[in-house]
Design an enzyme around this catalytic site. Structure first.
Site, PDB file in Angstrom:
ATOM      1  N   GLY A   8       1.329   5.208  -7.364  1.00  0.00           N
ATOM      2  CA  GLY A   8       0.616   4.420  -8.186  1.00  0.00           C
ATOM      3  C   GLY A   8       0.891   4.101  -9.383  1.00  0.00           C
ATOM      4  N   THR A  59       0.962  -1.251  -0.114  1.00  0.00           N
ATOM      5  CA  THR A  59      -0.007   0.030  -0.039  1.00  0.00           C
ATOM      6  C   THR A  59       0.953   1.329   0.034  1.00  0.00           C
ATOM      7  OG1 THR A  59      -2.060   0.830   0.838  1.00  0.00           O
ATOM      8  CG2 THR A  59      -0.284   0.434   2.577  1.00  0.00           C
TER       9      THR A  59
END
Length: 178
Positions: free
Chosen positions: A162, A7
């Site tokens: 990301g 994450t």
């Protein structure tokens, strides 16, 4: 059993504003199990932001304990973090938990690790998780070279992470205290 991965959680403090954000991806091995997990939350009467990286069940267990410590210490973030870190380091069951937390209130941001560390980040910027290094580098560059708000810096940093980290997606949740 395969490990849950990744994450990205990033926090930026600028002046009297702080933003904390994270992506929503949960990965088991090479499979994306969930794309919309909520890893950033408001706790203690919405006065504290917390984000977690690591094993999801472990992180929830630590989050519950941290919230109890905040209640016990009337919202004193530093004291609650130190007490959680002490327990985490000395309790046999807690020592097995694999997670990290970033917690922030109106005046303080802290990184809490399973090694018993409670870190006050330099420059008001910190990040954890598999994409943490990418997000932190992006946040530092943006903070030093732009007038963007903490929320905008967190959003752009998570976008960059990301794009670079396979364990981080573009489903972002960002919370702020102003």
């Amino acid at each position: 059993m395969e490990q849950f991965h990744g994450t990205t959680i990033v926090s930026v403090r600028r002046g009297d504003k702080v933003a904390l954000g994270g992506d929503g991806q949960v990965t088991l091995g090479n499979i994306v199990m969930k794309g919309g997990a909520r890893k950033v939350r408001r706790i203690y009467n919405n006065q504290v932001l917390v984000g977690f990286a690591g094993g999801t069940a472990d992180a929830f267990s630590l989050l519950d304990r941290f919230e109890a410590k905040l209640e016990k210490h009337q919202g004193n973030l530093t004291r609650a973090a130190v007490e959680l870190a002490k327990d985490w380091r000395t309790d046999r069951m807690l020592r097995r938990l694999e997670a990290m937390l970033i917690a922030a209130d109106a005046t303080t941001t802290l990184v809490i690790t399973g090694n018993g560390d409670v870190l006050d980040p330099e420059g008001g910027i910190c990040a954890i998780g598999s994409g943490g290094a990418y997000a932190q580098a992006a946040a530092r560059a943006l903070a030093e070279n732009t007038e963007l708000s903490p929320r905008e810096i967190v959003e752009k940093s998570l976008e960059i992470a990301g794009d670079m980290c396979i364990y981080t997606n573009h489903n972002r949740i960002i919370e702020t205290i102003e």
